[in-house]
Design an enzyme around this catalytic site. Structure first.
Site, PDB file in Angstrom:
ATOM      1  CE  LYS A 291      -1.870   1.607   3.985  1.00 49.26           C
ATOM      2  NZ  LYS A 291      -1.492   2.983   4.446  1.00 49.26           N
ATOM      3  CG  ASN A 292       2.164   2.564   3.781  1.00 47.34           C
ATOM      4  OD1 ASN A 292       1.045   3.013   3.432  1.00 47.34           O
ATOM      5  ND2 ASN A 292       2.608   2.177   4.722  1.00 47.34           N
TER       6      ASN A 292
ATOM      7  CB  CYS B 275      -5.355  10.252  11.088  1.00 44.64           C
ATOM      8  SG  CYS B 275      -3.142  10.137  11.479  1.00 44.64           S
TER       9      CYS B 275
ATOM     10  NE  ARG C 241       0.484  10.071   9.623  1.00 41.90           N
ATOM     11  CZ  ARG C 241      -0.312   9.488   9.444  1.00 41.90           C
ATOM     12  NH1 ARG C 241      -1.419   8.569   9.500  1.00 41.90           N
ATOM     13  NH2 ARG C 241       0.886   8.700   8.161  1.00 41.90           N
TER      14      ARG C 241
ATOM     15  CG  ASP D 222       3.450   1.299   9.278  1.00 43.93           C
ATOM     16  OD1 ASP D 222       4.096   1.428   8.670  1.00 43.93           O
ATOM     17  OD2 ASP D 222       3.562   2.776  10.027  1.00 43.93           O
TER      18      ASP D 222
ATOM     19  NE  ARG E  54      -7.197   4.176   5.710  1.00 45.00           N
ATOM     20  CZ  ARG E  54      -6.830   5.401   6.003  1.00 45.00           C
ATOM     21  NH1 ARG E  54      -6.723   5.893   6.594  1.00 45.00           N
ATOM     22  NH2 ARG E  54      -5.307   6.493   4.623  1.00 45.00           N
TER      23      ARG E  54
HETATM   24  C1  EPZ Z   1       4.428   6.911   5.982  1.00 46.22           C
HETATM   25  O1  EPZ Z   1       3.437   8.134   6.656  1.00 46.22           O
HETATM   26  C2  EPZ Z   1       3.747   5.483   6.185  1.00 46.22           C
HETATM   27  N1  EPZ Z   1       2.014   5.714   5.434  1.00 46.22           N
HETATM   28  C3  EPZ Z   1       3.242   4.820   7.726  1.00 46.22           C
HETATM   29  O2  EPZ Z   1       2.143   4.085   7.383  1.00 46.22           O
HETATM   30  C4  EPZ Z   1       4.076   4.940   7.933  1.00 46.22           C
HETATM   31  O3  EPZ Z   1       3.663   4.769   9.852  1.00 46.22           O
HETATM   32  C5  EPZ Z   1       5.221   5.790   8.482  1.00 46.22           C
HETATM   33  O4  EPZ Z   1       5.576   7.024   7.000  1.00 46.22           O
HETATM   34  C6  EPZ Z   1       6.351   5.816   9.228  1.00 46.22           C
HETATM   35  O5  EPZ Z   1       6.855   4.934   8.427  1.00 46.22           O
HETATM   36  C7  EPZ Z   1       2.295   6.220   4.038  1.00 46.22           C
HETATM   37  O6  EPZ Z   1       3.591   5.653   3.245  1.00 46.22           O
HETATM   38  C8  EPZ Z   1       1.106   6.235   3.024  1.00 46.22           C
HETATM   39  P1  EPZ Z   1       6.394   9.744   8.259  1.00 46.22           P
HETATM   40  P2  EPZ Z   1       3.936   9.499   6.678  1.00 46.22           P
HETATM   41  O7  EPZ Z   1       6.712  11.843   7.485  1.00 46.22           O
HETATM   42  O8  EPZ Z   1       4.904   9.702   5.433  1.00 46.22           O
HETATM   43  C9  EPZ Z   1       5.943  13.337  11.591  1.00 46.22           C
HETATM   44  C10 EPZ Z   1       0.601   2.576   7.529  1.00 46.22           C
HETATM   45  O9  EPZ Z   1      -0.124   2.080   8.860  1.00 46.22           O
HETATM   46  N2  EPZ Z   1       5.453  14.738  10.416  1.00 46.22           N
HETATM   47  O10 EPZ Z   1       7.913   9.165   8.047  1.00 46.22           O
HETATM   48  O11 EPZ Z   1       2.724  10.227   6.489  1.00 46.22           O
HETATM   49  C11 EPZ Z   1       4.746  12.638  11.923  1.00 46.22           C
HETATM   50  O12 EPZ Z   1       3.930  12.881  12.314  1.00 46.22           O
HETATM   51  C12 EPZ Z   1       0.878   4.224   8.065  1.00 46.22           C
HETATM   52  O13 EPZ Z   1       0.591   2.173   6.757  1.00 46.22           O
HETATM   53  C13 EPZ Z   1       6.264  15.818  10.603  1.00 46.22           C
HETATM   54  O14 EPZ Z   1       5.842  16.482  11.765  1.00 46.22           O
HETATM   55  O15 EPZ Z   1       5.534   9.459   7.621  1.00 46.22           O
HETATM   56  C14 EPZ Z   1       5.479  11.753  12.531  1.00 46.22           C
HETATM   57  O16 EPZ Z   1       5.133  11.792  13.390  1.00 46.22           O
HETATM   58  C15 EPZ Z   1       0.623   4.961   8.912  1.00 46.22           C
HETATM   59  N3  EPZ Z   1       6.186  16.894   9.813  1.00 46.22           N
HETATM   60  C16 EPZ Z   1       7.367  11.352  11.505  1.00 46.22           C
HETATM   61  O17 EPZ Z   1       7.404  12.638  11.197  1.00 46.22           O
HETATM   62  C17 EPZ Z   1       6.240  16.313   8.183  1.00 46.22           C
HETATM   63  O18 EPZ Z   1       6.017  17.265   6.718  1.00 46.22           O
HETATM   64  C18 EPZ Z   1       7.278  10.272  10.743  1.00 46.22           C
HETATM   65  O19 EPZ Z   1       6.294  10.816   9.685  1.00 46.22           O
HETATM   66  C19 EPZ Z   1       5.963  15.129   8.021  1.00 46.22           C
HETATM   67  C20 EPZ Z   1       6.106  14.113   9.691  1.00 46.22           C
END
Ligand code: EPZ
Length: 423
Positions: free
Chosen positions: A22-23, A118, A123, A309, A401
């Protein structure tokens, strides 16, 4: 709304075929916006998030043909008829932010709704915005939308060091810089397998990205990209989720074409817990008794560390360990919502900030529980497979999802599970 009914106790044996990630798919699909040529994806998972992405890209002018029972998708964005990603779609799926970069790269303008929070955390998307600014774009936030514009001559290659690892913002970097004027260097970038999969596909489309699999990505901008055909990498999170099933209750399950290199840290922890994981015939086999599960201390980290995850799913296993375990969640601020639901089934879990302590118990008891987010819903399924008696899991739309055909796959290895209408 549907619910899932499971009667626990069956040993599990047989084979589970894992779908495309998915990701990965959610990052690969927006790349269609970067070219007017057709992009063909195979091994596409059949998930509601994919449907939502289809809807989003369709609203921008992309034409999408789904073939072979929706596992093959041909996307073509000859003409983009809009550059606005509406709140109605974005609020359903945060990954919609990934159209921001390609719209700027292709059209020089984008209006993308802020995703909103969310269940697992605030996020924000501030790092995505820092990335596009590093490439010369400007933006302002107006009525909950990001209004962004590229310089007149297009995005300009730039250097950017991520303040912390962000998977999505790294994907925005790749999807923006490939058509920029000049070279970009992104350091402290995420190196999850889904990032590598996206970079491999973009290079097939004519992009010039080096440093794949490392935390420094160098992108030499090109004038245009052509089409390509690309198989979505397998879903390491679906794989890890199902590998825990035989470990929970006992059994012997084979996962064809499973790649251990995608889940090294997870396999290390399963092995430490006493679960037998073997590579054979090009896949992975998990054999377990469901007994003598050893307690663990786990900390989630960006790849190649233990994936956040899979934290909820591993916690279900640790509920049955011989002793106390700890899970430290370092990526999201609110990712223990499965704990109170597991407690309804008899688990003993104390949560202090971002550390959960799990005191192993001998048995779990079936109960009515509620799915709260995608990965938590699978954690409840795992607990239900072991629990004495019947478990009803509500709000399974969360599950849809990220997991395709869960009932079919689990029944295929002997689980007693049905899906029914929850009126
Ligand atoms: C991706 O989310 C995945 N989703 C998530 O999977 C996964 O948990 C996550 O990466 C970490 O591996 C998809 O790929 C669609 P991040 P993403 O940017 O990109 C903070 C699932 O269950 N952050 O690596 O949103 C954020 O809040 C989902 O399949 C900011 O502060 O994750 C988090 O605390 C859940 N500002 C941390 O960084 C930003 O602009 C890591 O987020 C972006 C992120």
């Amino acid at each position: 709304m549907d619910r899932i009914r499971i009667t626990g106790g069956n040993q599990l044996s047989g084979e589970v075929r894992i779908a495309g990630a998915k990701n990965a798919a959610l990052a690969l699909m927006p790349a269609t916006l970067l070219t007017d040529a057709p992009l063909t994806l195979t091994n596409v998972p059949r998930l509601s998030d994919i449907k939502t992405t289809n809807e989003l890209l369709g609203s921008l002018g992309t034409e999408i043909a789904s073939l072979s029972d929706a596992t093959v998708m041909v996307l073509s964005s000859k003409e983009l008829t809009s550059y606005r990603a509406d709140y109605d779609i974005v609020r359903k799926m945060r990954a919609s932010i990934l159209v921001l970069g390609p719209l700027l790269a292709r059209k020089g303008i984008a209006e993308v709704s802020l995703p909103g929070g969310c269940a697992i955390g605030a996020r924000p998307v501030d790092i995505h915005l820092q990335v596009i600014e590093a490439l010369g774009a400007t933006y302002e936030l107006v009525d909950g939308y990001i209004h962004a514009e590229a310089p007149k001559g297009g995005l300009i290659g730039g250097n950017y060091e991520f303040p912390f690892v962000s998977v999505g913002a790294t994907e925005t970097a790749l999807l923006s810089a490939v058509l920029a004027n000049g070279t970009s260097v992104f350091s402290n970038a995420a190196c999850e397998p889904e990032i590598t999969d996206l970079a491999e596909m973009l290079n097939k489309m004519g992009a010039k990205i080096t440093g794949l699999g490392t935390s420094t990505l160098t992108i030499e901008g090109v004038k245009s990209l052509h089409g390509a055909t690309h198989a979505v990498v397998m879903d390491r999170i679906e794989l890890g989720s199902y590998m825990i099933a035989p470990a929970m209750i006992g059994g012997d399950v084979f996962f064809p074409d499973a790649r251990i290199d995608l889940i090294g840290a997870f396999v290390e922890k399963l092995t430490e817990a006493g679960i037998d994981v073997k590579e054979e015939n090009g896949g992975l086999r998990v054999k377990a008794s469901g007994k003598n599960i050893k307690p663990l201390d786990v900390r989630t980290d960006p790849f190649p560390g233990f994936p956040t995850d899979l934290q909820a799913q591993l916690m279900a296993l640790l509920c049955l360990a011989d002793g106390a375990s700890t899970c430290e969640e370092t990526i999201f601020e609110n990712r223990f919502m499965h704990a109170p639901e597991l407690a309804r089934m008899g688990a003993k879990i104390d949560v202090e900030g971002n550390v959960a302590t799990i005191h192993g118990v001998d048995t779990l008891r079936g109960a009515p529980v509620m799915a709260t987010d995608l990965r938590a819903s699978f954690s409840l399924i795992l607990a239900a497979l072991r629990a004495e008696g019947e478990t009803i899991i509500r709000r399974v739309y969360h599950l849809d999802r990220g997991y395709e055909q869960v009932v079919r796959k689990l029944r295929g290895i002997g689980a007693e599970i049905v899906r029914e209408n929850d009126e």
